[in-house]
Design a protein around this motif. Structure first.
Motif, mmCIF file in Angstrom:
data_model
loop_
_atom_site.group_PDB
_atom_site.id
_atom_site.type_symbol
_atom_site.label_atom_id
_atom_site.label_comp_id
_atom_site.label_asym_id
_atom_site.label_seq_id
_atom_site.Cartn_x
_atom_site.Cartn_y
_atom_site.Cartn_z
ATOM 1 N N UNK A 335 5.986 -13.208 6.859
ATOM 2 C CA UNK A 335 6.118 -12.073 7.772
ATOM 3 C C UNK A 335 5.813 -12.515 9.213
ATOM 4 N N UNK A 339 8.342 -12.300 12.341
ATOM 5 C CA UNK A 339 7.967 -11.532 13.527
ATOM 6 C C UNK A 339 7.991 -12.428 14.757
ATOM 7 N N UNK A 344 12.480 -7.250 14.025
ATOM 8 C CA UNK A 344 11.762 -5.979 14.043
ATOM 9 C C UNK A 344 11.051 -5.814 12.709
ATOM 10 N N UNK A 345 10.053 -4.940 12.628
ATOM 11 C CA UNK A 345 9.325 -4.764 11.359
ATOM 12 C C UNK A 345 10.239 -4.450 10.187
ATOM 13 N N UNK A 346 11.265 -3.600 10.428
ATOM 14 C CA UNK A 346 12.161 -3.252 9.332
ATOM 15 C C UNK A 346 12.966 -4.474 8.925
ATOM 16 N N UNK A 348 11.995 -7.505 9.183
ATOM 17 C CA UNK A 348 11.062 -8.361 8.426
ATOM 18 C C UNK A 348 11.004 -7.904 6.980
ATOM 19 N N UNK A 350 13.089 -5.858 5.227
ATOM 20 C CA UNK A 350 14.324 -5.828 4.440
ATOM 21 C C UNK A 350 14.946 -7.214 4.310
#
Lengths: 450, 358
Positions: A335, A339, A344-346, A348, A350
């Motif tokens: 992760x 990053x 983006x977090x999503x 990361x 998906x």
């Protein structure tokens, strides 16, 4: 000290005189050694208990499988009898109209009766004729009817047809040695029928073939006509609905809870509830399905749609838990790296976390599908425990599932259903074994070791 | 404690759409089926005793007419009638199998839910058999003896009710064998149980002075007459009669209570014991001389002719001579057919109630 060594020497000499190894001799054991012996003994006992429990459970499993196979293997063959059937116009369509109504309502049983009477003219009284007719399956005329409906030009011709034998004749031929007439009563066959059957065998008018009916027809009240096609199709439709609902929802829930949700009282509540739901007895889900899907949302009773939705509820918590465990096993470094590359977090979650967790997710998912496939009790409440002869063609058609079919057959009084039940259990076991092997393969093939 | 890195709290940022696509798909699948099409199968629920007969007719009907085969569910008589009386409409079943007549309370439930016209169709009789293994001899049991063996309370020596003390059959009557009383039978949810207690227990109990003394009001007396013992001598065996048949084979000393069709299928291994001197044969049940016989019914909602195609034709097939007659295919399955006149009356009832009104 010396006297001790001297005693040792004496013992060694005595042992040599007796042709024994001089260096082994017994001595009092120290408490520590005694303790060691006891510990080893205990350990051995523990291991033996474990082995014994495995052996006992293997014995039960072996007994179960042997009894299922012993009862069921005969169901895969069927006895057929060759009859010279005369498609007489006088019986099928005396007025010669050849309309669908006339052809579909004709008395095709009479064709079989006539042909049997011609083959065995010695059956004269009504009782004897009934016994003779009882040799052929009550559903045999469906075959003749279908043939005539498809091709009316058959009327007036004569053909030799292989027709299915009645269930008790079928069992008798398959299970009895036929060398003597002992034990006829067990098969409800009388001496006269026995003589007829012998005649049929000598005249090569009797054969055993692979039982295609079992795989190509739906439920029936005649054991020799019953099959598992409608229940297998029902199972397939139900599982499809279940997969389409449970997989996306379960995975999305787990991803959100694991990757995005803040830790607060609300997510704690959800977590406790999911763990609880995984342990709820399955009949409760049936009740829920009955009141929500059928009574409130008005979906059709006995349909694969409702069945699939109920099973989806059943496996949802299991999928969520399995997915969360798989996601947790992905190391945080993945992760961080994603990053750091600007994802983006999503993205990361998906593109990276989810993909790496996928083998674990799939294993849990496949195993939960295997569980859903074997369920019967939630289906009881939503009307899927039903007699269904037609193969369901859509999600809203009435349908039943394979385990339910097994349950229904065990309730039937006819002895012929015993082998059908065992054969259906064998089919279900084969499917479940395949699913488990698939799960094992997915795990081994795609598993990532960090 | 969470072992995983919580991304959303670390870096806020725009979210891509792929996750919500998942959610939307899931929701769409979930709520899609609000458009439900009309039913094209007849839907029948109810008694597990009538189930084997209705399904045979359903199968025959599906294979020989253009209509699709009716769906038959086995829910038990009580559960079936409750579903039937739920209301009028496509989502309710069209017919219910019943191994006893409909009760007053059930008719009231029907009326409350707007189900007014329910036609009762008697399709035949079923004998309740007290069977044991063929390895043992055939017995002639009287109702009184059966009652003494199975009731929760029986009259004691001083004429007062006591909890059933009998442990061996020979304690009831020296002519009976000296073996432990073990009877496998249906549970309270079963129509067979209802009929059995009504036909055997209640009849035997009616003449007992001790019961009259203990329960002066008839309602209470009836209720107490119906109680079966619960000390392990009467063993409830679930709705599956095959299980009882298997138990009798493995335990030849035991007796079992179940429907005639199961005896007929297992005549090679089981005895049907005489009750009050009458043997449970096909003929004896048909002419009413075997005392433990009950009628089987199908209840159909008249208004439902519009909701599923083929109801009229199905009921006609059900009461036709070909199916329910003396030599019909239901008789082959073990149903005891109605006498000629009664069958004609049923045929008339069906054609009257479900005639084409136009």
């Amino acid at each position: 000290m010396f006297s001790f060594a001297g005693r040792r020497a004496k013992i060694a000499i005595r042992r040599m005189q007796k042709n024994k190894n001089p260096f082994i001799f017994s001595r009092g054991k120290t408490p520590a050694q005694k303790w060691m012996v006891r510990r080893k003994k205990r350990e051995k006992w523990f291991r033996r208990c474990g082995l014994a429990s495995i052996l006992i459970s293997l014995m039960f499993l072996g007994g179960l499988i042997l009894s299922v196979i012993g009862n069921g293997y005969t169901a895969f063959t069927r006895v057929q009898i060759l009859l010279p059937v005369e498609f007489s116009a006088d019986i099928i369509d005396p007025e010669g109209t050849r309309t669908v109504a006339a052809l579909s309502g004709a008395d095709y049983r009479k064709l079989i009766r006539n042909s049997l009477a011609k083959l065995f003219p010695e059956a004269e009284t009504r009782r004897e004729q009934m016994d003779l007719h009882a040799l052929i399956s009550k559903g045999a005329y469906y075959k003749i009817r279908r043939m005539v409906m498809e091709d009316p030009s058959l009327i007036g011709q004569s053909h030799d047809l292989w027709l299915p034998a009645a269930s008790n004749v079928d069992l008798f031929i398959k299970r009895h040695s036929m060398s003597s007439d002992a034990g006829l009563g067990n098969y409800k066959i009388n001496a006269m029928q026995y003589a007829w059957l012998k005649q049929l065998i000598e005249g090569k008018r009797l054969r055993k073939v692979f039982n295609t009916t079992f795989f190509t027809s739906g439920d029936s009240q005649e054991p020799e006509q019953a099959g598992i096609l409608s229940s297998i199709t029902g199972s397939l439709l139900t599982i499809l609905v279940c997969i389409f609902c449970a997989f996306p929802m379960g995975v999305a829930t787990a991803l959100y809870l694991e990757e995005f949700a803040r830790e607060n009282w609300f997510t704690d509540l959800i977590e406790i509830n999911i763990n609880n739901l995984a342990a709820v007895p399955s009949i409760i889900y049936g009740l829920l399905g009955l009141s929500v899907y059928i009574n409130i949302m008005g979906m059709p009773r006995s349909s694969a749609l409702v069945g699939g939705l109920v099973l989806a509820l059943l496996v949802l918590p299991v999928i969520v838990i399995a997915t969360r465990n798989a996601l947790r096993a992905v190391p945080p470094s993945i992760r961080y790296a994603a990053l750091a590359m600007g994802a983006t977090p999503v993205q990361v979650a998906v593109h990276h976390t989810f993909i790496y967790a996928l083998p674990g997710i799939m294993t849990g998912f496949i195993l939960s599908i295997a569980r859903a496939l074997g369920e019967t009790s939630p289906l009881l409440m939503i009307g899927m425990v039903a007699f269904v002869t037609d193969v369901p063609r859509s999600l809203v058609d009435p349908s039943t599932t394979l385990p339910v079919q097994i349950y229904l057959w065990t309730n039937n009084p006819e002895t012929g259903f015993v082998e059908n039940t065992a054969a259906a259990i064998m089919v279900l076991l084969v499917v479940l074994v395949c699913i488990n092997v698939l799960a094992g393969w997915v795990r081994r093939r795609f598993e990532i070791k960090w | 404690m969470k072992p995983c890195f919580n991304v959303s709290t670390a870096i806020p940022g725009p979210r891509s759409g792929s996750c919500s696509v998942f959610l939307v798909a899931a929701l769409a699948v979930f709520f899609l089926p609000s458009a439900v099409q009309a039913r094209d199968n007849i839907h029948i629920v109810g008694s597990s005793t009538v189930y084997p007969f209705t399904t045979v007719v359903a199968e025959e009907f599906g294979k020989t007419t253009g209509f699709s085969a009716p769906i038959v569910e086995s829910t038990g008589t009580g559960g079936g009638i409750k579903l039937l009386c739920g209301g009028v409409g496509e989502s309710f079943p069209d017919m219910a199998n019943a191994s006893r007549a409909i009760k007053e309370s059930e008719l009231k439930l029907c009326a409350d839910n707007g189900v007014k016209d329910v036609t009762e169709i008697k399709i035949g009789y079923d004998g309740i058999i007290i069977a044991n293994s063929k390895e043992k001899e055939l017995y002639d049991l009287s109702k009184q003896q059966i009652f003494s063996a199975l009731a929760k309370q029986v009259p004691g020596k001083d004429g007062k009710l006591v909890n059933n003390p009998y442990k061996m059959w020979s304690e009831i009557d020296p002519a009976l064998p000296a073996v432990k009383i073990e009877v496998y039978g249906p549970p309270t949810t079963s129509g067979t149980r209802d009929a059995f207690v009504e036909l055997v227990m209640e009849k035997a109990c009616a003449g007992e002075e001790a019961f009259k003394a203990a329960w002066p009001e008839e309602e209470m007396r009836k209720k107490n007459c119906h109680l079966m013992r619960e000390d392990g001598h009467y063993i409830e065996s679930g709705e599956n009669d095959n299980l009882i048949v298997q138990k009798l084979r493995s335990n030849p000393q035991a007796f079992g209570i179940f429907g005639y069709s199961f005896l007929e299928q297992n005549l090679d291994t089981l005895n049907g014991n005489l009750v009050d001197g009458v043997e449970p044969t096909f003929e004896a049940i048909a002419d009413g001389s075997y005392p433990v016989a009950r009628p089987l019914f199908i209840y159909a909602k008249n208004k439902h002719v519009d909701f599923a195609p083929g109801i009229r034709e199905f009921l006609k097939e059900l009461v036709s001579d070909k199916a329910a007659g003396m030599d019909g295919y239901l008789a082959v399955k073990g149903l005891i057919p109605l006498p000629e006149e009664e069958l004609q009356e049923m045929q008339k009832r069906v054609s009257d109630a479900f005639s084409v009104k136009k």
